[in-house]
Each structure stands twice: as structure tokens, then as C-alpha cells.
Motif scaffolding. Structure first.
Motif, PDB file in Angstrom:
ATOM      1  N   TYR A 124     107.515  44.562-110.578  1.00  0.00           N
ATOM      2  CA  TYR A 124     106.511  44.125-109.615  1.00  0.00           C
ATOM      3  C   TYR A 124     106.827  42.721-109.120  1.00  0.00           C
ATOM      4  CZ  TYR A 124     101.948  43.188-107.546  1.00  0.00           C
ATOM      5  OH  TYR A 124     100.942  42.861-106.669  1.00  0.00           O
ATOM      6  N   MET A 125     107.227  41.825-110.024  1.00  0.00           N
ATOM      7  CA  MET A 125     107.527  40.457-109.618  1.00  0.00           C
ATOM      8  C   MET A 125     108.761  40.401-108.726  1.00  0.00           C
ATOM      9  SD  MET A 125     105.100  38.664-110.617  1.00  0.00           S
ATOM     10  CE  MET A 125     105.809  37.140-109.987  1.00  0.00           C
ATOM     11  N   TYR A 126     109.761  41.248-109.002  1.00  0.00           N
ATOM     12  CA  TYR A 126     110.929  41.305-108.120  1.00  0.00           C
ATOM     13  C   TYR A 126     110.526  41.810-106.733  1.00  0.00           C
ATOM     14  CZ  TYR A 126     114.401  40.228-111.693  1.00  0.00           C
ATOM     15  OH  TYR A 126     115.160  39.587-112.648  1.00  0.00           O
ATOM     16  N   THR A 127     109.611  42.771-106.703  1.00  0.00           N
ATOM     17  CA  THR A 127     109.112  43.267-105.418  1.00  0.00           C
ATOM     18  C   THR A 127     108.377  42.177-104.660  1.00  0.00           C
ATOM     19  OG1 THR A 127     108.873  45.481-106.370  1.00  0.00           O
ATOM     20  CG2 THR A 127     107.703  45.038-104.311  1.00  0.00           C
ATOM     21  N   VAL A 128     107.584  41.386-105.382  1.00  0.00           N
ATOM     22  CA  VAL A 128     106.857  40.279-104.764  1.00  0.00           C
ATOM     23  C   VAL A 128     107.839  39.259-104.193  1.00  0.00           C
ATOM     24  CG1 VAL A 128     105.396  38.283-105.262  1.00  0.00           C
ATOM     25  CG2 VAL A 128     104.755  40.540-106.119  1.00  0.00           C
ATOM     26  N   LEU A 129     108.877  38.931-104.951  1.00  0.00           N
ATOM     27  CA  LEU A 129     109.863  37.974-104.465  1.00  0.00           C
ATOM     28  C   LEU A 129     110.602  38.513-103.246  1.00  0.00           C
ATOM     29  CD1 LEU A 129     111.433  36.593-107.776  1.00  0.00           C
ATOM     30  CD2 LEU A 129     109.992  35.375-106.156  1.00  0.00           C
ATOM     31  N   PHE A 130     110.908  39.805-103.254  1.00  0.00           N
ATOM     32  CA  PHE A 130     111.572  40.408-102.087  1.00  0.00           C
ATOM     33  C   PHE A 130     110.666  40.364-100.874  1.00  0.00           C
ATOM     34  CE2 PHE A 130     112.214  44.227 -99.463  1.00  0.00           C
ATOM     35  CZ  PHE A 130     113.510  43.995 -99.018  1.00  0.00           C
ATOM     36  N   ALA A 131     109.386  40.669-101.070  1.00  0.00           N
ATOM     37  CA  ALA A 131     108.439  40.661 -99.951  1.00  0.00           C
ATOM     38  C   ALA A 131     108.260  39.262 -99.379  1.00  0.00           C
ATOM     39  CB  ALA A 131     107.092  41.220-100.408  1.00  0.00           C
ATOM     40  N   SER A 132     108.330  38.248-100.239  1.00  0.00           N
ATOM     41  CA  SER A 132     108.173  36.875 -99.751  1.00  0.00           C
ATOM     42  C   SER A 132     109.353  36.428 -98.907  1.00  0.00           C
ATOM     43  CB  SER A 132     107.997  35.909-100.931  1.00  0.00           C
ATOM     44  OG  SER A 132     109.175  35.873-101.721  1.00  0.00           O
ATOM     45  N   GLY A 133     110.492  37.113 -99.033  1.00  0.00           N
ATOM     46  CA  GLY A 133     111.674  36.739 -98.256  1.00  0.00           C
ATOM     47  C   GLY A 133     111.805  37.477 -96.940  1.00  0.00           C
ATOM     48  N   LEU A 134     110.911  38.436 -96.664  1.00  0.00           N
ATOM     49  CA  LEU A 134     110.985  39.183 -95.410  1.00  0.00           C
ATOM     50  C   LEU A 134     110.579  38.295 -94.234  1.00  0.00           C
ATOM     51  CD1 LEU A 134     109.453  42.643 -96.398  1.00  0.00           C
ATOM     52  CD2 LEU A 134     111.838  42.144 -95.888  1.00  0.00           C
ATOM     53  N   PRO A 135     111.396  38.191 -93.203  1.00  0.00           N
ATOM     54  CA  PRO A 135     111.003  37.386 -92.030  1.00  0.00           C
ATOM     55  C   PRO A 135     109.870  38.067 -91.277  1.00  0.00           C
ATOM     56  CG  PRO A 135     113.064  38.535 -91.606  1.00  0.00           C
ATOM     57  CD  PRO A 135     112.730  38.782 -93.056  1.00  0.00           C
ATOM     58  N   VAL A 157     100.897  35.031-104.963  1.00  0.00           N
ATOM     59  CA  VAL A 157     100.830  35.698-106.269  1.00  0.00           C
ATOM     60  C   VAL A 157     101.848  35.090-107.222  1.00  0.00           C
ATOM     61  CG1 VAL A 157     101.209  37.882-107.466  1.00  0.00           C
ATOM     62  CG2 VAL A 157      99.910  37.849-105.344  1.00  0.00           C
ATOM     63  N   PHE A 158     103.039  34.832-106.716  1.00  0.00           N
ATOM     64  CA  PHE A 158     104.092  34.240-107.552  1.00  0.00           C
ATOM     65  C   PHE A 158     103.680  32.851-108.035  1.00  0.00           C
ATOM     66  CE2 PHE A 158     108.118  31.944-108.107  1.00  0.00           C
ATOM     67  CZ  PHE A 158     108.750  32.791-109.016  1.00  0.00           C
ATOM     68  N   MET A 159     103.115  32.043-107.151  1.00  0.00           N
ATOM     69  CA  MET A 159     102.678  30.704-107.533  1.00  0.00           C
ATOM     70  C   MET A 159     101.513  30.762-108.503  1.00  0.00           C
ATOM     71  SD  MET A 159     102.908  28.807-103.806  1.00  0.00           S
ATOM     72  CE  MET A 159     102.182  27.284-104.421  1.00  0.00           C
ATOM     73  N   ALA A 160     100.523  31.636-108.230  1.00  0.00           N
ATOM     74  CA  ALA A 160      99.357  31.730-109.107  1.00  0.00           C
ATOM     75  C   ALA A 160      99.750  32.187-110.501  1.00  0.00           C
ATOM     76  CB  ALA A 160      98.333  32.687-108.498  1.00  0.00           C
ATOM     77  N   LYS A 161     100.695  33.100-110.603  1.00  0.00           N
ATOM     78  CA  LYS A 161     101.145  33.548-111.931  1.00  0.00           C
ATOM     79  C   LYS A 161     101.800  32.403-112.694  1.00  0.00           C
ATOM     80  CE  LYS A 161     104.167  36.784-114.325  1.00  0.00           C
ATOM     81  NZ  LYS A 161     104.827  35.706-115.095  1.00  0.00           N
ATOM     82  N   ASN A 162     102.612  31.615-112.010  1.00  0.00           N
ATOM     83  CA  ASN A 162     103.252  30.479-112.681  1.00  0.00           C
ATOM     84  C   ASN A 162     102.213  29.471-113.156  1.00  0.00           C
ATOM     85  OD1 ASN A 162     105.833  31.473-112.362  1.00  0.00           O
ATOM     86  ND2 ASN A 162     106.178  30.421-110.423  1.00  0.00           N
TER      87      ASN A 162
END
Length: 281
Positions: A110-121, A158-163
Motif C-alpha cells: 500500500y505504501m509503495y502504491t501511495v508513493l507511486f501515486a504521489s509521483g504521477l504528474p 498519507v505518507f507524511m501523516a504516517k511518518n
């Protein structure tokens, strides 16, 4: 031994000197355009080249401080940015809580998916999004645009809040559970109060990103009365390369004020190092 230390000591000083020099140069390069914008806003004959005005004037501000050109677009920007930031922070916290506290085999994927989604232009998805908005008859629909802006901000949020949440000891929640608190009650009473600096950093991050977003409102909104300030600023670029530099500079100064005020409010209520502490969490 002391002789070796004395011989080695100048090297860190030289390195520190070069680092400070690099930071000073970077600061000058960053502040130079801002200085041009500020000075040009008081120049009736402002041009592309930076120069000291022969006579300072407020005419540029008088021309742009109208309801249609400034106040209504700024209000629209505040609505879009404020509600997008609020929705994003709430959903990001709810999504980050199980990712941080409950270990499952799906967390990493899920986290890898989130990181991939954050990189979509954003430009890569605007054609299908525009088609969807047309089919659902949601063009010029503020709630729909706000939901889309909040959705595009969610992956990084989501990535920032988890950290931020990972830095809070689980033992504090366990003590609340022993006292009979439910997971949601522990989240509200224990986690969120401790995450205030992080949530402040997250809110201002989303607010600024939406505040400066030109492309999404330009595509999904067509009514001039609903356009935010990021789109209205485009009106200063006339046809055939004619640009009203003075008005553009004055509008740019006004355009930055809400973001600066938001930063001052955040530091007022959460401390001078709220954003730094939040990002570190």
C-alpha cells in the motif's frame, strides 16, 4: 597530539566557510526575484529589467484592488485551498492510523502504491478527469473540484501523516486502551494532540500546493466569477507578448499575503519551530 589537532582544525573552518558562502549565494538567487516583484509593484513604468523606480507610486495597487480582479479570486482561492487542506488532513490521519499501528502484509504494498501515486504528474490525468467531469456534469462545481484537489494531495499527505504518527510511542495508546478507550478515542485524545505540529505542517503544505495550483481550476472551472487567484493572475499576460509588469507585480505581492499570514498563524499557535518539528516527526 595537540599539534595534530591544531593542524587539522582549519579544515572544518574552511568547509564551514564554503557552506555558508553557498547558502548566501542561494539566498541571493532566491531573494532577487522577490525583490524585483516588490520594487516593481511601486513602479508605474515597471519593465522586465530590474531598476529603482524614479518615483514610487501606489497606482499599481489601486488598479488591481478591485472586487472582480482581486477580492473575489482571493476568496475563491481561500475556499478551494482551505477546504482541500481540511479534507486532506482528516482523511490522511484516518488512513495513516492503521498503516502506522497495525502491521499487515499489505502495508508495504500500500505504501509503495501511495508513493507511486504521489509521483504521477497532474497533467497526465487531466484529460480523463475532464471527460469524467463533463459526463457527470460537474464542471464549475466547487465541491467536486475541492474533492479532486484533496484527492490529488492525499498520496503525499498519507505518507507524511504516517511518518509523523510513527514517531509517537504506542505505549501511550496502550495506556489509554487500559483505561477503556477505543482506538478512535485514543486517536482523538492521544495521537492527534501529539501530532499537532505535524498536522500543522501537513495543512500548510496542502494549502500552499492548492493555492498555487493553476492547471486544475483552469481546466475544471469556466465561470470567471469562480476562478481562483492563481488563474486570474494570467490576465496580466496580454496578447502579442504585452505584459502589465506593474500590475502583475502588485497582484503577486497581494497574492502571497494569505500564505504568509497562514504561516504566521501556524507559528503563533504551534510555536516558532512548529513546521520544523512537524517535518522532523
Amino acid at each position: 597530539m595537540s599539534a595534530k589537532l591544531s593542524m587539522a582544525s582549519p579544515k572544518p573552518k574552511v568547509q564551514k566557510l564554503w557552506v555558508n558562502l553557498a547558502l548566501i549565494i542561494a539566498g541571493i538567487l532566491f531573494l532577487a526575484p522577490l525583490l524585483w516583484v516588490f520594487i516593481a509593484s511601486f513602479d508605474a513604468r515597471a519593465g522586465l529589467a530590474a531598476s529603482i523606480p524614479e518615483q514610487f507610486t501606489l497606482d499599481n495597487y489601486r488598479e488591481v484592488l478591485t472586487p472582480e480582479q482581486t477580492f473575489i479570486p482571493l476568496g475563491n482561492s481561500l475556499v478551494l485551498s482551505g477546504f482541500s487542506a481540511l479534507i486532506t488532513v482528516i482523511v490522511a490521519v484516518l488512513a495513516a492510523y492503521p498503516l502506522s499501528r497495525f502491521r499487515t502484509k499489505f502495508n508495504m504494498g500500500y505504501m509503495y502504491t501511495v508513493l507511486f501515486a504521489s509521483g504521477l504528474p497532474i497533467t497526465a490525468m487531466m484529460i480523463p478527469v475532464y471527460s469524467l467531469f463533463v459526463q457527470l456534469k460537474m464542471l464549475d462545481n466547487y465541491p467536486a473540484v475541492i474533492m479532486f484537489l484533496a484527492t490529488t494531495s492525499l498520496p503525499m499527505a498519507v505518507f507524511m501523516a504516517k511518518n509523523f504518527m510513527d514517531g509517537i510511542p504506542v505505549s501511550l495508546e496502550e495506556a489509554a486502551w487500559v483505561d477503556g478507550a477505543s482506538p478512535m478515542r485514543a486517536l482523538r485524545s492521544v495521537i492527534i494532540p501529539l501530532m499537532k505540529p505535524g498536522l500543522a505542517a501537513l495543512a500548510i503544505f496542502v494549502f500552499v500546493m492548492v493555492w498555487g495550483n493553476f492547471f486544475v481550476p483552469f481546466i475544471l472551472l469556466s465561470d470567471p466569477a469562480k476562478m481562483p487567484a492563481a488563474v486570474t493572475i494570467y490576465s496580466f499576460f496580454g496578447q502579442h507578448g504585452a505584459i502589465a509588469y506593474g500590475g502583475l507585480a502588485a497582484y503577486s505581492v497581494i497574492y502571497t499575503i494569505p500564505a504568509v499570514v497562514l504561516y504566521l498563524i501556524i507559528t503563533k499557535f504551534f510555536g516558532a519551530f512548529a513546521l520544523a518539528g512537524g517535518l522532523k516527526g
